[in-house]
Design a protein around this motif. Structure first.
Motif, PDB file in Angstrom:
ATOM      1  N   GLY A   1       6.634  -3.772  -5.065  1.00 59.63           N
ATOM      2  CA  GLY A   1       5.701  -4.430  -4.157  1.00 59.63           C
ATOM      3  C   GLY A   1       4.314  -3.830  -4.160  1.00 59.63           C
ATOM      4  N   GLY A   2       4.078  -2.773  -4.937  1.00 58.48           N
ATOM      5  CA  GLY A   2       2.752  -2.175  -5.015  1.00 58.48           C
ATOM      6  C   GLY A   2       1.720  -3.163  -5.528  1.00 58.48           C
ATOM      7  N   TRP A   3       0.525  -3.150  -4.963  1.00 56.02           N
ATOM      8  CA  TRP A   3      -0.428  -4.231  -5.222  1.00 56.02           C
ATOM      9  C   TRP A   3      -0.978  -4.220  -6.647  1.00 56.02           C
ATOM     10  CZ3 TRP A   3      -5.893  -3.621  -5.847  1.00 56.02           C
ATOM     11  CH2 TRP A   3      -6.372  -2.325  -5.661  1.00 56.02           C
ATOM     12  N   LEU A   4      -1.166  -3.061  -7.259  1.00 56.09           N
ATOM     13  CA  LEU A   4      -1.627  -3.040  -8.646  1.00 56.09           C
ATOM     14  C   LEU A   4      -0.519  -3.482  -9.591  1.00 56.09           C
ATOM     15  CD1 LEU A   4      -3.790   0.228  -8.797  1.00 56.09           C
ATOM     16  CD2 LEU A   4      -4.587  -2.145  -8.849  1.00 56.09           C
ATOM     17  N   GLY A   5       0.700  -3.108  -9.289  1.00 58.39           N
ATOM     18  CA  GLY A   5       1.823  -3.568 -10.092  1.00 58.39           C
ATOM     19  C   GLY A   5       1.966  -5.080 -10.033  1.00 58.39           C
ATOM     20  N   LYS A   6       1.760  -5.660  -8.855  1.00 56.52           N
ATOM     21  CA  LYS A   6       1.859  -7.113  -8.722  1.00 56.52           C
ATOM     22  C   LYS A   6       0.737  -7.837  -9.460  1.00 56.52           C
ATOM     23  CE  LYS A   6       2.422  -7.530  -4.178  1.00 56.52           C
ATOM     24  NZ  LYS A   6       2.765  -8.155  -2.868  1.00 56.52           N
ATOM     25  N   LEU A   7      -0.411  -7.162  -9.614  1.00 57.90           N
ATOM     26  CA  LEU A   7      -1.488  -7.744 -10.410  1.00 57.90           C
ATOM     27  C   LEU A   7      -1.140  -7.789 -11.890  1.00 57.90           C
ATOM     28  CD1 LEU A   7      -4.781  -6.231  -8.896  1.00 57.90           C
ATOM     29  CD2 LEU A   7      -3.970  -8.591  -8.730  1.00 57.90           C
TER      30      LEU A   7
ATOM     31  N   TRP B   1       0.801  -1.221   0.000  1.00 58.36           N
ATOM     32  CA  TRP B   1       0.000   0.000   0.000  1.00 58.36           C
ATOM     33  C   TRP B   1       0.834   1.272   0.000  1.00 58.36           C
ATOM     34  CZ3 TRP B   1      -5.007  -0.515  -1.035  1.00 58.36           C
ATOM     35  CH2 TRP B   1      -5.583  -1.771  -0.822  1.00 58.36           C
ATOM     36  N   ILE B   2       1.868   1.348   0.813  1.00 62.07           N
ATOM     37  CA  ILE B   2       2.691   2.562   0.864  1.00 62.07           C
ATOM     38  C   ILE B   2       4.144   2.186   1.107  1.00 62.07           C
ATOM     39  CG2 ILE B   2       0.856   4.100   1.701  1.00 62.07           C
ATOM     40  CD1 ILE B   2       2.077   3.798   4.518  1.00 62.07           C
ATOM     41  N   GLY B   3       5.025   3.125   0.754  1.00 57.88           N
ATOM     42  CA  GLY B   3       6.424   2.958   1.096  1.00 57.88           C
ATOM     43  C   GLY B   3       6.692   3.487   2.493  1.00 57.88           C
ATOM     44  N   SER B   4       7.739   2.981   3.121  1.00 60.82           N
ATOM     45  CA  SER B   4       8.005   3.359   4.511  1.00 60.82           C
ATOM     46  C   SER B   4       9.442   3.831   4.738  1.00 60.82           C
ATOM     47  CB  SER B   4       7.721   2.168   5.442  1.00 60.82           C
ATOM     48  OG  SER B   4       8.503   1.036   5.074  1.00 60.82           O
ATOM     49  N   THR B   5      10.222   3.947   3.664  1.00 54.87           N
ATOM     50  CA  THR B   5      11.582   4.469   3.782  1.00 54.87           C
ATOM     51  C   THR B   5      11.810   5.490   2.666  1.00 54.87           C
ATOM     52  OG1 THR B   5      12.513   2.756   2.352  1.00 54.87           O
ATOM     53  CG2 THR B   5      12.414   2.272   4.710  1.00 54.87           C
ATOM     54  N   GLY B   6      12.950   6.161   2.701  1.00 52.01           N
ATOM     55  CA  GLY B   6      13.283   7.073   1.609  1.00 52.01           C
ATOM     56  C   GLY B   6      12.860   8.503   1.811  1.00 52.01           C
ATOM     57  N   PHE B   7      12.328   8.832   2.980  1.00 52.21           N
ATOM     58  CA  PHE B   7      11.972  10.214   3.268  1.00 52.21           C
ATOM     59  C   PHE B   7      13.257  11.032   3.359  1.00 52.21           C
ATOM     60  CE2 PHE B   7       8.784   7.407   5.164  1.00 52.21           C
ATOM     61  CZ  PHE B   7       7.663   7.830   4.452  1.00 52.21           C
ATOM     62  N   MET B   8      13.306  12.136   2.617  1.00 53.13           N
ATOM     63  CA  MET B   8      14.525  12.945   2.477  1.00 53.13           C
ATOM     64  C   MET B   8      15.676  12.105   1.920  1.00 53.13           C
ATOM     65  SD  MET B   8      14.452  15.498   5.774  1.00 53.13           S
ATOM     66  CE  MET B   8      14.363  14.179   6.995  1.00 53.13           C
ATOM     67  N   LEU B   9      15.325  11.069   1.131  1.00 49.07           N
ATOM     68  CA  LEU B   9      16.297  10.178   0.489  1.00 49.07           C
ATOM     69  C   LEU B   9      17.155   9.429   1.500  1.00 49.07           C
ATOM     70  CD1 LEU B   9      17.411  12.391  -2.534  1.00 49.07           C
ATOM     71  CD2 LEU B   9      15.752  10.518  -2.512  1.00 49.07           C
ATOM     72  N   ARG B  10      16.591   9.154   2.669  1.00 48.00           N
ATOM     73  CA  ARG B  10      17.314   8.430   3.700  1.00 48.00           C
ATOM     74  C   ARG B  10      16.630   7.097   3.989  1.00 48.00           C
ATOM     75  NH1 ARG B  10      18.233  13.549   7.869  1.00 48.00           N
ATOM     76  NH2 ARG B  10      19.525  14.795   6.450  1.00 48.00           N
ATOM     77  N   GLY B  11      17.329   6.235   4.660  1.00 46.05           N
ATOM     78  CA  GLY B  11      16.774   4.936   4.995  1.00 46.05           C
ATOM     79  C   GLY B  11      17.073   3.911   3.916  1.00 46.05           C
ATOM     80  N   ASP B  12      16.462   2.752   4.048  1.00 39.84           N
ATOM     81  CA  ASP B  12      16.734   1.626   3.160  1.00 39.84           C
ATOM     82  C   ASP B  12      16.061   1.828   1.800  1.00 39.84           C
ATOM     83  OD1 ASP B  12      17.298  -0.757   1.983  1.00 39.84           O
ATOM     84  OD2 ASP B  12      16.143  -2.005   3.363  1.00 39.84           O
ATOM     85  N   LEU B  13      16.865   2.021   0.759  1.00 41.45           N
ATOM     86  CA  LEU B  13      16.364   2.114  -0.616  1.00 41.45           C
ATOM     87  C   LEU B  13      17.039   1.065  -1.495  1.00 41.45           C
ATOM     88  CD1 LEU B  13      16.302   6.007  -1.077  1.00 41.45           C
ATOM     89  CD2 LEU B  13      14.325   4.484  -0.862  1.00 41.45           C
ATOM     90  N   SER B  14      17.517   0.006  -0.875  1.00 40.56           N
ATOM     91  CA  SER B  14      18.242  -1.032  -1.609  1.00 40.56           C
ATOM     92  C   SER B  14      17.360  -1.762  -2.610  1.00 40.56           C
ATOM     93  CB  SER B  14      18.852  -2.033  -0.628  1.00 40.56           C
ATOM     94  OG  SER B  14      17.829  -2.648   0.153  1.00 40.56           O
ATOM     95  N   HIS B  15      16.047  -1.705  -2.418  1.00 41.38           N
ATOM     96  CA  HIS B  15      15.139  -2.379  -3.347  1.00 41.38           C
ATOM     97  C   HIS B  15      15.056  -1.664  -4.690  1.00 41.38           C
ATOM     98  CE1 HIS B  15      12.975   0.678  -1.077  1.00 41.38           C
ATOM     99  NE2 HIS B  15      12.151   0.796  -2.091  1.00 41.38           N
ATOM    100  N   ILE B  16      15.468  -0.382  -4.750  1.00 42.88           N
ATOM    101  CA  ILE B  16      15.495   0.361  -6.011  1.00 42.88           C
ATOM    102  C   ILE B  16      16.817   0.042  -6.690  1.00 42.88           C
ATOM    103  CG2 ILE B  16      15.370   2.619  -7.111  1.00 42.88           C
ATOM    104  CD1 ILE B  16      13.875   3.652  -4.709  1.00 42.88           C
TER     105      ILE B  16
END
Length: 431
Positions: free
Chosen positions: A151-157, A76-91
């Motif tokens: 991991g977005g649900w419409l993308g996974k569909l 449903w939503i992302g939970s990291t990457g605010f101000m380009l910080r945190g775990d963005l290894s999935h990108i």
């Protein structure tokens, strides 16, 4: 210099340049909308575009990017990457996260600019700032995560939207429709009997230059979405983009000549833009012939929907819904009809459109995703304005609207007319 370093450098230059092309589209929006509205509201349009590009960039940096592209939380939503910080290894891209943010920032600014035209000449500037924050920080990023986030649900569909016919244009178009209905028509636009009065554009040459700038920027919009300077589909994307826009404009020329006995300039301008919007979802996946058909259908549909809105008493001064909402919807569905298997395999989609033997599956997913995104854009925009109305006026006063927002809200006219000094109070009194 090794090959990997060279590849990263080329991709970075490509993405930054195409991001700059998309950002230049804000100049196109400004000129297009300033030309379509009355002269007394041209500065107001420009100021809203500055809100889009300034507040939009900052809010997307602090909040929006993390919600859209951060590490997925339940689809449903992302939970990291605010101000380009945190775990963005999935990108996992061959560019830096900063470069990726810049490109996506250009997209979010385009979304809010769609809405600005639909509420032109009567929305209160402060209310617009708050709504722009809501759109760029919440409404668009969440819907974008559903389709484009890892991991977005419409993308996974399996929903396909290469450069944003649904995520940007359908969402922005339906948000524009909600805003236009909520705020109501301009004073004098409709008679007591519901008949529409023509409000002539102030400067069609200006509007046409704006459309050409948008057309130019669209090559960055679509081709830049490869995020790679060495992607072999860049040329094909550029060709389908060009053909669809040309077909949309040409279709409007012929259709308005048949319908009105003359080629209608504002419709032709919007017809080319409708073709650009329509091809955005499938530019990498459809043939040249399909691109022309998509553009033609979008251009004609834009004319018919513009007439329909007028008949329904809905005032959309620049045709934001007809261009973006309708054409974005048609373009999203067109992927489910015309996507070629040889092209979709390149992005991990192993099925094709209905006309290429893929059955109904992709078309069904496209339609479902389109409904979700459109309802989200309309509903959250309506809710946003309801909440804003509780704390401040959403619409300017009658006197400010009659004087014009340039003087009434911003204190300066768009055109000096060779006055050495301006007395704002005297201008207000003169009306």
């Amino acid at each position: 210099m090794d090959v990997a370093t060279l590849s990263t450098g080329l991709n970075t230059v490509w993405v930054v340049l195409t991001a700059a092309m998309i950002l230049l589209m804000e100049g196109g929006f400004a000129l297009l909308e300033a030309g379509f509205v009355r002269q007394k509201n041209a500065v107001s349009i420009i100021m809203k575009v500055f809100v889009d590009i300034t507040f939009g960039a900052l809010v997307f940096y602090f909040v929006g990017f993390g919600l859209m592209y951060g590490k997925d939380s339940g689809g449903w939503i992302g939970s990291t990457g605010f101000m380009l910080r945190g775990d963005l290894s999935h990108i996992q891209l061959n560019i830096s996260h900063e470069t990726y943010w810049l490109f996506q920032c250009a997209f979010v600014i385009a979304v809010i600019s769609i809405v600005s035209g639909a509420v032109a000449e009567r929305i209160h500037f402060r209310a617009y700032i708050i709504y722009a924050i809501a759109m760029t920080g919440l409404i668009y990023p969440i819907a974008g995560h559903w389709v484009w986030g890892v991991g977005g649900w419409l993308g996974k569909l399996g929903m396909i939207d290469f450069a944003g016919s649904a995520v940007i244009h359908a969402l922005g178009g339906f948000a524009a429709l909600a805003a236009a209905v909520f705020i109501g028509p301009r004073l004098g636009k409709f008679t007591a009997e519901g008949k529409s009065n023509i409000v002539p554009p102030s400067n069609l040459p200006l509007a046409s230059v704006g459309a050409f700038i948008l057309w130019f920027g669209w090559f960055g919009f679509n081709s830049g979405s490869t995020l790679s300077a060495t992607n072999g589909s860049i040329g094909h994307i550029a060709v389908t983009t060009m053909l669809s826009a040309a077909a949309g404009g040409a279709g409007c020329i012929l259709f308005t000549m048949f319908r009105y006995k003359k080629a209608d300039p504002p419709m032709v301008i919007n017809g080319s833009l409708a073709g650009l919007v329509g091809i955005t979802a499938g530019c990498a996946y459809v043939s040249d012939a399909a691109a022309m058909l998509i553009g033609l259908v979008c251009g004609v549909a834009m004319v018919l929907v513009t007439e329909m809105l007028e008949n329904k008493g809905i005032d959309d001064p620049v045709g934001a819904f007809a261009v973006h909402g309708v054409s974005g919807s048609l373009g999203t569905l067109a992927v489910g009809l015309f996507a070629m298997p040889s092209m979709t395999k390149g992005v991990g989609q192993e099925y094709a459109g209905l006309f290429y033997g893929g059955g109904w599956n992709l078309l069904g997913v496209q339609a479902f995703g389109l409904v979700i995104v459109s309802v989200w854009g309309f509903g959250l925009t309506w809710l946003s304005f309801l909440l804003i109305k509780r704390i401040m006026p959403v619409r300017v006063s009658k006197d400010e609207e009659l004087i014009g927002l340039d003087v009434g809200i911003h204190g300066v006219p768009a055109y000096n007319q060779d006055h050495d000094f301006l007395d704002v109070e005297q201008l207000k009194t003169r009306g």
